[in-house]
Write a protein that holds these residues in place. Structure first.
Motif, PDB file in Angstrom:
ATOM      1  N   GLY A  18       0.809  -1.205   0.000  1.00  0.00           N
ATOM      2  CA  GLY A  18       0.000   0.000   0.000  1.00  0.00           C
ATOM      3  C   GLY A  18       0.845   1.259   0.000  1.00  0.00           C
ATOM      4  N   VAL A  19       1.937   1.252   0.775  1.00  0.00           N
ATOM      5  CA  VAL A  19       2.841   2.390   0.820  1.00  0.00           C
ATOM      6  C   VAL A  19       3.463   2.618  -0.553  1.00  0.00           C
ATOM      7  CG1 VAL A  19       4.999   3.262   1.799  1.00  0.00           C
ATOM      8  CG2 VAL A  19       3.321   2.136   3.275  1.00  0.00           C
ATOM      9  N   LYS A  20       3.863   1.526  -1.206  1.00  0.00           N
ATOM     10  CA  LYS A  20       4.452   1.642  -2.542  1.00  0.00           C
ATOM     11  C   LYS A  20       3.432   2.178  -3.544  1.00  0.00           C
ATOM     12  CE  LYS A  20       8.158  -1.820  -2.623  1.00  0.00           C
ATOM     13  NZ  LYS A  20       8.655  -3.013  -3.352  1.00  0.00           N
ATOM     14  N   TRP A  21       2.220   1.638  -3.518  1.00  0.00           N
ATOM     15  CA  TRP A  21       1.197   2.075  -4.464  1.00  0.00           C
ATOM     16  C   TRP A  21       0.931   3.574  -4.300  1.00  0.00           C
ATOM     17  CZ3 TRP A  21      -3.278  -1.589  -6.089  1.00  0.00           C
ATOM     18  CH2 TRP A  21      -2.765  -2.870  -6.333  1.00  0.00           C
ATOM     19  N   GLU A  22       0.839   4.024  -3.040  1.00  0.00           N
ATOM     20  CA  GLU A  22       0.553   5.434  -2.788  1.00  0.00           C
ATOM     21  C   GLU A  22       1.712   6.312  -3.259  1.00  0.00           C
ATOM     22  OE1 GLU A  22      -0.918   8.344   0.876  1.00  0.00           O
ATOM     23  OE2 GLU A  22      -0.277   6.286   1.286  1.00  0.00           O
ATOM     24  N   ALA A  23       2.941   5.850  -3.007  1.00  0.00           N
ATOM     25  CA  ALA A  23       4.099   6.642  -3.415  1.00  0.00           C
ATOM     26  C   ALA A  23       4.147   6.810  -4.928  1.00  0.00           C
ATOM     27  CB  ALA A  23       5.384   5.982  -2.912  1.00  0.00           C
ATOM     28  N   VAL A  24       3.879   5.735  -5.666  1.00  0.00           N
ATOM     29  CA  VAL A  24       3.902   5.811  -7.129  1.00  0.00           C
ATOM     30  C   VAL A  24       2.769   6.702  -7.635  1.00  0.00           C
ATOM     31  CG1 VAL A  24       3.705   4.486  -9.276  1.00  0.00           C
ATOM     32  CG2 VAL A  24       5.027   3.573  -7.361  1.00  0.00           C
ATOM     33  N   SER A  25       1.611   6.622  -6.989  1.00  0.00           N
ATOM     34  CA  SER A  25       0.453   7.397  -7.443  1.00  0.00           C
ATOM     35  C   SER A  25       0.689   8.901  -7.336  1.00  0.00           C
ATOM     36  CB  SER A  25      -0.792   7.012  -6.633  1.00  0.00           C
ATOM     37  OG  SER A  25      -0.713   7.503  -5.299  1.00  0.00           O
ATOM     38  N   ARG A  26       1.592   9.309  -6.439  1.00  0.00           N
ATOM     39  CA  ARG A  26       1.871  10.742  -6.266  1.00  0.00           C
ATOM     40  C   ARG A  26       2.806  11.294  -7.338  1.00  0.00           C
ATOM     41  NH1 ARG A  26       2.309   9.420  -0.509  1.00  0.00           N
ATOM     42  NH2 ARG A  26       4.577   9.322  -0.776  1.00  0.00           N
ATOM     43  N   GLU A  27       3.449  10.402  -8.090  1.00  0.00           N
ATOM     44  CA  GLU A  27       4.410  10.842  -9.107  1.00  0.00           C
ATOM     45  C   GLU A  27       3.710  11.044 -10.454  1.00  0.00           C
ATOM     46  OE1 GLU A  27       7.567  11.537  -8.392  1.00  0.00           O
ATOM     47  OE2 GLU A  27       7.232  10.960  -6.289  1.00  0.00           O
ATOM     48  N   PRO A  28       4.218  11.945 -11.268  1.00  0.00           N
ATOM     49  CA  PRO A  28       3.592  12.180 -12.578  1.00  0.00           C
ATOM     50  C   PRO A  28       3.826  11.007 -13.520  1.00  0.00           C
ATOM     51  CG  PRO A  28       5.633  13.420 -12.375  1.00  0.00           C
ATOM     52  CD  PRO A  28       5.384  12.823 -11.024  1.00  0.00           C
ATOM     53  N   GLY A  29       2.871  10.774 -14.424  1.00  0.00           N
ATOM     54  CA  GLY A  29       3.008   9.722 -15.408  1.00  0.00           C
ATOM     55  C   GLY A  29       3.983  10.102 -16.514  1.00  0.00           C
ATOM     56  N   PRO A  30       4.311   9.142 -17.374  1.00  0.00           N
ATOM     57  CA  PRO A  30       3.800   7.772 -17.377  1.00  0.00           C
ATOM     58  C   PRO A  30       4.420   6.932 -16.259  1.00  0.00           C
ATOM     59  CG  PRO A  30       5.459   8.045 -19.088  1.00  0.00           C
ATOM     60  CD  PRO A  30       5.229   9.401 -18.515  1.00  0.00           C
ATOM     61  N   ARG A  31       3.653   5.944 -15.795  1.00  0.00           N
ATOM     62  CA  ARG A  31       4.097   5.060 -14.730  1.00  0.00           C
ATOM     63  C   ARG A  31       4.118   3.628 -15.247  1.00  0.00           C
ATOM     64  NH1 ARG A  31      -0.470   7.845 -12.605  1.00  0.00           N
ATOM     65  NH2 ARG A  31       0.111   9.738 -11.449  1.00  0.00           N
ATOM     66  N   TYR A  32       4.908   2.780 -14.569  1.00  0.00           N
ATOM     67  CA  TYR A  32       4.998   1.372 -14.935  1.00  0.00           C
ATOM     68  C   TYR A  32       4.723   0.497 -13.708  1.00  0.00           C
ATOM     69  CZ  TYR A  32       7.452   3.034 -19.120  1.00  0.00           C
ATOM     70  OH  TYR A  32       7.785   3.680 -20.287  1.00  0.00           O
ATOM     71  N   VAL A  33       4.297  -0.741 -13.982  1.00  0.00           N
ATOM     72  CA  VAL A  33       4.138  -1.762 -12.941  1.00  0.00           C
ATOM     73  C   VAL A  33       5.022  -2.945 -13.329  1.00  0.00           C
ATOM     74  CG1 VAL A  33       2.562  -3.412 -11.868  1.00  0.00           C
ATOM     75  CG2 VAL A  33       1.812  -1.059 -12.275  1.00  0.00           C
ATOM     76  N   VAL A  34       5.854  -3.397 -12.389  1.00  0.00           N
ATOM     77  CA  VAL A  34       6.747  -4.524 -12.633  1.00  0.00           C
ATOM     78  C   VAL A  34       6.547  -5.564 -11.532  1.00  0.00           C
ATOM     79  CG1 VAL A  34       9.137  -5.293 -12.840  1.00  0.00           C
ATOM     80  CG2 VAL A  34       8.462  -3.083 -13.800  1.00  0.00           C
ATOM     81  N   VAL A  35       6.338  -6.811 -11.943  1.00  0.00           N
ATOM     82  CA  VAL A  35       6.228  -7.928 -10.997  1.00  0.00           C
ATOM     83  C   VAL A  35       7.597  -8.580 -10.858  1.00  0.00           C
ATOM     84  CG1 VAL A  35       5.084 -10.110 -10.456  1.00  0.00           C
ATOM     85  CG2 VAL A  35       3.858  -8.325 -11.726  1.00  0.00           C
ATOM     86  N   ASN A  36       8.093  -8.651  -9.638  1.00  0.00           N
ATOM     87  CA  ASN A  36       9.373  -9.300  -9.373  1.00  0.00           C
ATOM     88  C   ASN A  36       9.136 -10.797  -9.172  1.00  0.00           C
ATOM     89  OD1 ASN A  36      11.854 -10.213  -8.505  1.00  0.00           O
ATOM     90  ND2 ASN A  36      12.192  -8.557  -7.045  1.00  0.00           N
ATOM     91  N   ALA A  37       9.340 -11.579 -10.228  1.00  0.00           N
ATOM     92  CA  ALA A  37       9.169 -13.028 -10.165  1.00  0.00           C
ATOM     93  C   ALA A  37      10.504 -13.743 -10.331  1.00  0.00           C
ATOM     94  CB  ALA A  37       8.180 -13.492 -11.243  1.00  0.00           C
ATOM     95  N   ASP A  38      11.582 -13.048  -9.941  1.00  0.00           N
ATOM     96  CA  ASP A  38      12.915 -13.645 -10.012  1.00  0.00           C
ATOM     97  C   ASP A  38      13.232 -14.246  -8.637  1.00  0.00           C
ATOM     98  OD1 ASP A  38      15.465 -13.790 -11.784  1.00  0.00           O
ATOM     99  OD2 ASP A  38      16.207 -13.153  -9.828  1.00  0.00           O
ATOM    100  N   GLU A  39      12.677 -15.404  -8.389  1.00  0.00           N
ATOM    101  CA  GLU A  39      12.747 -16.041  -7.068  1.00  0.00           C
ATOM    102  C   GLU A  39      14.029 -16.871  -6.966  1.00  0.00           C
ATOM    103  OE1 GLU A  39       9.346 -18.012  -4.427  1.00  0.00           O
ATOM    104  OE2 GLU A  39       9.755 -19.140  -6.241  1.00  0.00           O
ATOM    105  N   GLY A  40      15.094 -16.267  -6.396  1.00  0.00           N
ATOM    106  CA  GLY A  40      16.378 -16.946  -6.392  1.00  0.00           C
ATOM    107  C   GLY A  40      16.889 -17.348  -5.027  1.00  0.00           C
ATOM    108  N   GLU A  41      16.189 -16.960  -3.955  1.00  0.00           N
ATOM    109  CA  GLU A  41      16.660 -17.296  -2.608  1.00  0.00           C
ATOM    110  C   GLU A  41      16.568 -18.813  -2.386  1.00  0.00           C
ATOM    111  OE1 GLU A  41      18.583 -16.534   0.632  1.00  0.00           O
ATOM    112  OE2 GLU A  41      17.839 -14.809  -0.494  1.00  0.00           O
ATOM    113  N   PRO A  42      17.664 -19.460  -1.987  1.00  0.00           N
ATOM    114  CA  PRO A  42      17.650 -20.927  -1.815  1.00  0.00           C
ATOM    115  C   PRO A  42      16.521 -21.403  -0.909  1.00  0.00           C
ATOM    116  CG  PRO A  42      19.890 -20.108  -1.679  1.00  0.00           C
ATOM    117  CD  PRO A  42      19.001 -18.896  -1.738  1.00  0.00           C
ATOM    118  N   GLY A  43      15.834 -22.441  -1.362  1.00  0.00           N
ATOM    119  CA  GLY A  43      14.735 -23.022  -0.591  1.00  0.00           C
ATOM    120  C   GLY A  43      13.409 -22.325  -0.751  1.00  0.00           C
ATOM    121  N   THR A  44      13.362 -21.251  -1.527  1.00  0.00           N
ATOM    122  CA  THR A  44      12.133 -20.471  -1.672  1.00  0.00           C
ATOM    123  C   THR A  44      11.363 -20.922  -2.908  1.00  0.00           C
ATOM    124  OG1 THR A  44      13.336 -18.604  -0.726  1.00  0.00           O
ATOM    125  CG2 THR A  44      11.200 -18.139  -1.712  1.00  0.00           C
ATOM    126  N   ILE A  45      10.125 -21.372  -2.714  1.00  0.00           N
ATOM    127  CA  ILE A  45       9.331 -21.910  -3.821  1.00  0.00           C
ATOM    128  C   ILE A  45       7.939 -21.307  -3.886  1.00  0.00           C
ATOM    129  CG2 ILE A  45      10.557 -24.111  -3.993  1.00  0.00           C
ATOM    130  CD1 ILE A  45       8.481 -25.339  -2.147  1.00  0.00           C
TER     131      ILE A  45
END
Length: 253
Positions: free
Chosen positions: A1-28
């Protein structure tokens, strides 16, 4: 929520990126979501894009996750055919397998065609992110919680936690347990509860515990009843990290 609000306060254009680079050992956990419930993550990504008036979104996916890649592509196409992507572009970006690319600014460097190395912060991605524009970056699990939170409310979700910790997490449990796997359990759960109530119990005497991936520290058996939270593990100099709980028997310790 904090991130969403911070981005919403900035002028466009804006982007959304999903971090799906799951590299921490044992994390599934992220792999489980993308393979078994990909629509949850896609739906939340589109909600974020519409909320922030971002017409372009990207999913930065770990290269090894071939099954997740196929299911995400199929899910995105299903949303497109249903008319839910009208005016929006959602694309997969396949990483090159670098562990450091899981750090959000290193991921942005990789997306822009450079070596995945962390940027100095500030400025934060919410101000200067992908292509120098305000960018929301959330991981897969965070987004997967969003649809249920919007349906039922933040108070409902927070109330699912225990011992003062709000909400739930997806816990990757591996090692000397009867049923290794990924389980949704309350924040504030202890290692003993997680293993005995979800992961089929211990298969031997516990020698040590890694509570949240290789970067989270190592716990002694005396910590089995400590809540898996930052406060609960602080006396051991450890933290819950990526919620990848690994149980090592005495024979390995």
């Amino acid at each position: 929520g904090v991130k969403w609000e911070a981005v919403s306060r900035e002028p466009g254009p804006r982007y959304v990126v999903v971090n799906a680079d799951e590299g921490e050992p044992g994390t599934i956990k992220d792999r489980y979501v993308m393979e078994l419930r990909p629509h949850l993550m896609i739906e939340a990504t589109l909600i974020a894009m519409r909320s922030l008036e971002a017409s372009e979104g990207y999913i930065y996916l770990r290269e090894e996750y071939a099954t997740a890649r196929n299911r995400l592509l199929r899910g995105i196409e299903e949303y497109r055919q249903a008319g839910l992507l009208d005016g929006l572009s959602l694309e997969l970006v396949i990483g090159a397998g670098a562990y450091i690319a899981g750090e959000e600014t290193a991921m942005l460097e990789s997306m822009e065609g450079r070596r995945a190395m962390p940027r100095l912060k500030p400025p934060f991605p919410s101000q200067v992110g992908y292509l120098g524009r305000p960018t929301l970056i959330n991981n897969v699990e965070t987004l997967a919680h969003i649809p249920a939170i919007l349906r039922n409310g933040g108070e409902w979700w927070a109330g699912l936690g225990t011992r003062g910790a709000p909400g739930t997490r997806l816990w990757s449990v591996t090692g000397a347990v009867g049923k290794p796997g990924c389980y949704e359990a309350p924040n504030g759960v202890t290692t003993r509860e997680l293993v005995e109530e979800y992961a089929g119990g211990f298969t031997g005497d516990v020698g040590s515990i890694v509570p949240g991936g290789a970067a989270s520290g190592i716990l002694p058996p005396s910590a089995l009843d400590a809540p898996l939270t930052r406060d609960g593990l602080s006396e051991y100099g450890a933290g819950p990290g990526s919620a990848a709980v690994q149980i090592f028997p005495t024979s390995y310790s």
